[in-house]
Design an enzyme around this catalytic site. Structure first.
Site, PDB file in Angstrom:
ATOM      1  N   PRO A  24       0.789  -1.360   0.064  1.00 14.37           N
ATOM      2  CA  PRO A  24      -0.063   0.188  -0.034  1.00 14.37           C
ATOM      3  C   PRO A  24       0.856   1.207   0.119  1.00 14.37           C
ATOM      4  CG  PRO A  24      -0.132  -1.327   2.178  1.00 14.37           C
ATOM      5  CD  PRO A  24       0.617  -1.961   1.226  1.00 14.37           C
ATOM      6  N   THR A  26       0.644   5.482  -0.196  1.00 16.85           N
ATOM      7  CA  THR A  26      -0.057   6.682  -0.316  1.00 16.85           C
ATOM      8  C   THR A  26       0.405   7.574  -1.238  1.00 16.85           C
ATOM      9  OG1 THR A  26      -0.938   6.985   1.805  1.00 16.85           O
ATOM     10  CG2 THR A  26      -0.751   8.795   1.042  1.00 16.85           C
ATOM     11  N   ALA A  57      -3.744   3.440   1.285  1.00 15.30           N
ATOM     12  CA  ALA A  57      -4.673   3.474   2.482  1.00 15.30           C
ATOM     13  C   ALA A  57      -5.880   4.297   1.792  1.00 15.30           C
ATOM     14  CB  ALA A  57      -4.078   3.825   3.451  1.00 15.30           C
ATOM     15  N   GLN A  99      -6.886  -1.370   0.854  1.00 15.55           N
ATOM     16  CA  GLN A  99      -6.454  -0.903   2.285  1.00 15.55           C
ATOM     17  C   GLN A  99      -7.752  -0.226   2.990  1.00 15.55           C
ATOM     18  OE1 GLN A  99      -3.340   0.916   3.881  1.00 15.55           O
ATOM     19  NE2 GLN A  99      -2.586  -0.954   4.879  1.00 15.55           N
ATOM     20  N   HIS A 174      -6.162  -1.618   7.871  1.00 15.72           N
ATOM     21  CA  HIS A 174      -5.074  -0.947   8.423  1.00 15.72           C
ATOM     22  C   HIS A 174      -4.870  -0.817   9.737  1.00 15.72           C
ATOM     23  CE1 HIS A 174      -1.598   1.579   7.991  1.00 15.72           C
ATOM     24  NE2 HIS A 174      -1.916   2.538   7.145  1.00 15.72           N
ATOM     25  N   ALA A 176      -1.951  -0.421  11.089  1.00 20.59           N
ATOM     26  CA  ALA A 176      -0.361   0.014  11.245  1.00 20.59           C
ATOM     27  C   ALA A 176      -0.117   1.338  11.266  1.00 20.59           C
ATOM     28  CB  ALA A 176       0.427  -0.813  10.145  1.00 20.59           C
ATOM     29  N   ASN A 177       1.073   1.914  11.324  1.00 19.72           N
ATOM     30  CA  ASN A 177       1.537   3.200  11.299  1.00 19.72           C
ATOM     31  C   ASN A 177       1.028   4.141  12.002  1.00 19.72           C
ATOM     32  OD1 ASN A 177       2.999   1.468   9.600  1.00 19.72           O
ATOM     33  ND2 ASN A 177       2.390   2.306   7.580  1.00 19.72           N
ATOM     34  N   TYR A 179      -2.266   4.855  12.828  1.00 24.26           N
ATOM     35  CA  TYR A 179      -3.647   5.422  12.545  1.00 24.26           C
ATOM     36  C   TYR A 179      -4.444   4.873  13.820  1.00 24.26           C
ATOM     37  CZ  TYR A 179      -1.129   7.161   8.672  1.00 24.26           C
ATOM     38  OH  TYR A 179      -0.183   7.856   7.921  1.00 24.26           O
ATOM     39  N   ARG A 226      -2.983  -5.366   8.539  1.00 23.97           N
ATOM     40  CA  ARG A 226      -1.576  -4.864   8.468  1.00 23.97           C
ATOM     41  C   ARG A 226      -1.489  -4.237   9.735  1.00 23.97           C
ATOM     42  NH1 ARG A 226       2.037  -0.251   5.210  1.00 23.97           N
ATOM     43  NH2 ARG A 226       3.483  -1.760   4.591  1.00 23.97           N
ATOM     44  N   ASN A 234       4.177   8.678  13.419  1.00 27.62           N
ATOM     45  CA  ASN A 234       3.087   9.349  13.868  1.00 27.62           C
ATOM     46  C   ASN A 234       3.199   9.231  15.199  1.00 27.62           C
ATOM     47  OD1 ASN A 234       1.835  10.180  11.247  1.00 27.62           O
ATOM     48  ND2 ASN A 234       1.113   8.220  10.867  1.00 27.62           N
ATOM     49  N   GLY A 315       7.217  -1.780  -1.635  1.00 27.59           N
ATOM     50  CA  GLY A 315       6.805  -0.597  -1.763  1.00 27.59           C
ATOM     51  C   GLY A 315       7.484   0.492  -2.690  1.00 27.59           C
TER      52      GLY A 315
HETATM   53  C1  8OZ Z   1       3.252   7.928   4.323  1.00 29.52           C
HETATM   54  C2  8OZ Z   1       2.507   9.339   3.946  1.00 29.52           C
HETATM   55  C3  8OZ Z   1       1.010   9.191   4.381  1.00 29.52           C
HETATM   56  C4  8OZ Z   1       0.494   8.083   4.584  1.00 29.52           C
HETATM   57  C5  8OZ Z   1       0.875   4.810   6.236  1.00 29.52           C
HETATM   58  C6  8OZ Z   1      -0.890   5.638   4.849  1.00 29.52           C
HETATM   59  O1  8OZ Z   1       1.974   5.246   6.702  1.00 29.52           O
HETATM   60  C7  8OZ Z   1       0.296   5.769   5.182  1.00 29.52           C
HETATM   61  C8  8OZ Z   1       0.971   6.937   4.774  1.00 29.52           C
HETATM   62  C9  8OZ Z   1       2.331   6.820   4.619  1.00 29.52           C
HETATM   63  O2  8OZ Z   1       0.471   3.723   6.383  1.00 29.52           O
END
Ligand code: 8OZ
Length: 358
Positions: A24, A26, A57, A99, A174, A176-177, A179, A226, A234, A315
Site C-alpha cells: 500500500p 499513499t 490506504a 486497504q 489498516h 499499522a503506522n 492510525y 496490516r 506518527n 513499496g
Molecule cells: C506516508 C504518508 C502518508 C500516509 C501509512 C498511509 O503510513 C500511510 C502514509 C504513509 O500507512
C-alpha cells in the site's frame, strides 16, 4: 523445488500468480470527492503483473481522512471510480485488495469539514499535519466515547460492502503506522480507563471488533490485516510491543484470515527492528504471512525459502518499476524512485516510469 518469489500462492480465497505484492502506497492523486479517476486507473493497471496489489490506504468515512487528495471507499461515486481500477487490473490477470483506513488523530479540522480529529485519548501527536495549506501543527484530538465505537465499526462494514461492489478481491484492515486502530493498541496513545484501554485485551478490543465485523461481511478468506509493531511513525510508542503484538497475533488466529501483513521496522527511517523478534511473532500466526520493508529480490527469496514469509510486499520499488516482476525475473536494473513526487502531483513520478520494453 524450493518456493521463491515466482511461485504461485494462495492467500485465503485469493490466488496469486507470484509472491511479489505491491505494498500500500499513499500517493495523494485522487479526484474531487475522493473519487479515483483515469490517472489512477493507469497507475494500478501498469502494476497488474504483481501477484497482488494492495491499494493505497483508503478512508472508510469522511472522518477517516488525514491528508489531501485521498481516494475514499464510502460513496457510490468512489465505488464507480474504483470499479474501473479493479476491472483494469483483472483484465490484465492481476488481483487487488483495498486497504481500509481511519486515520484517527493523524488529521486536521481543515481535512474534516471543521471537525476535531478523533482518537482513543485526547493526546496531540508530535509532528505536523499534511493539509491543503501545507504542514501545520496537529491539534489535540477529541477522545471517542465508547458509545461512538459501534458506528465506527459500522463504517468499516459499509466500506467493506462498497469494496465488494467495486470488484475488489478482498480488503486489508489498516492497523499499522500510527492510525486509529494502532492508536488504540498502544499505551503511548491510549490512556483510556474503560473497556478499550489498559490491558492488551482492552486495547485490542476495537481492532478485534472491526475484524469480526469485516470478516462477517466479506468472508475471512478475503480479509487481511496490516500491523507495524516497531514503527514509531506518527508518534507511536508502546511499553511492551513484543508482548502486545504476540497477543494481537494469537487473537487474530480465531478468524482464519487470508493473511497477516507486518511492517518489519520503522518507515521513513525511524524504528529499531532489532528490538523486536518478528520470527517469534510470525510463528504464533497460523495463516499466511506477508512481510514488508526494505526487502530486495535476494532477501525476499530467502524469506520465502526459509518459511518466514509466504509473500513479500514491495513499496518504493513498485513506485519506480511498474514491471518490477519482470525486472526481478530477468535480473534487470531497477529505475530509481524520485521521492519528491511520492505525495501529490500529476502523472510525473506516478505513471511515467519506463517499462523495460520502452
Ligand atoms: C506516508 C504518508 C502518508 C500516509 C501509512 C498511509 O503510513 C500511510 C502514509 C504513509 O500507512
Amino acid at each position: 523445488m524450493a518456493l521463491d518469489l515466482f511461485s504461485p500462492a494462495k492467500l485465503g480465497s485469493i490466488a496469486l500468480k507470484n509472491r511479489i505484492v505491491m505494498a500500500p502506497l499513499t500517493r495523494n492523486r485522487a479526484g474531487d470527492g475522493g473519487v479515483p479517476h483515469d490517472l489512477n486507473v493507469t497507475y494500478y493497471a501498469q502494476r497488474a503483473s504483481a501477484g497482488l496489489i494492495v491499494t493505497e490506504a483508503t478512508p472508510i468515512s469522511a472522518m477517516g481522512h488525514g491528508y489531501p487528495a485521498l481516494p475514499g471507499i464510502y460513496t457510490d461515486e468512489q465505488v464507480a471510480g474504483w470499479k474501473k481500477i479493479t476491472d483494469a487490473v483483472h483484465a490484465k490477470g492481476g488481483k487487488i485488495v483495498i486497504q481500509l483506513w481511519h486515520v484517527g488523530r493523524i488529521s486536521h479540522p481543515t481535512l474534516l469539514n471543521g471537525a476535531l480529529p478523533v482518537a482513543p485519548s485526547a493526546i496531540k501527536p508530535a509532528g505536523k499535519a499534511f493539509t491543503y495549506q501545507g504542514l501545520v501543527d496537529y491539534v489535540e484530538p477529541r477522545a471517542l466515547d465508547a458509545s461512538e465505537l459501534p458506528a465506527i465499526v459500522q463504517d468499516y462494514v459499509h466500506a467493506t460492502k462498497c469494496a465488494l461492489k467495486a470488484g475488489f478481491d478482498g480488503v486489508e484492515i489498516h492497523a499499522a503506522n500510527g492510525y486509529l486502530l494502532d492508536q488504540f493498541l498502544r499505551d503511548g496513545s491510549n490512556k483510556r480507563t474503560d473497556n478499550y484501554g489498559g490491558s492488551f485485551e482492552n486495547r485490542a478490543r476495537l481492532l478485534l471488533e472491526v475484524t469480526k465485523a469485516v470478516v462477517e461481511t466479506a468472508g475471512a478468506d478475503k480479509v487481511g490485516i496490516r500491523i507495524s509493531p516497531v514503527n514509531p511513525f506518527n508518534d507511536m510508542q508502546d511499553s511492551n510491543p513484543q508482548a502486545l503484538f504476540n497477543y494481537v497475533t494469537e487473537q487474530l488466529n480465531q478468524f482464519n484470515l487470508a493473511y497477516l501483513h507486518a511492517v518489519e521496522g520503522g518507515i521513513h527511517g525511524g524504528g529499531k527492528a532489532d528490538a523486536f523478534d518478528f520470527e517469534q511473532m510470525r510463528k504464533l500466526f497460523k495463516g499466511a504471512y506477508m512481510a514488508n520493508l526494505s526487502y530486495d529480490k535476494a532477501r525476499g527469496n530467502a524469506a520465502i525459502a526459509s518459511g518466514h514469509a509466504d509473500v513479500i510486499a514491495y513499496g518504493v520499488p513498485f513506485i519506480a518499476n511498474p514491471d518490477l516482476v519482470e525486472r526481478y525475473k530477468t535480473d534487470a536494473a531497477l529505475n530509481e524512485a524520485d521521492s519528491k513526487s511520492f505525495y501529490g502531483g500529476d502523472e510525473k513520478g506516478y505513471t511515467d516510469y519506463p517499462f523495460l520494453s520502452a
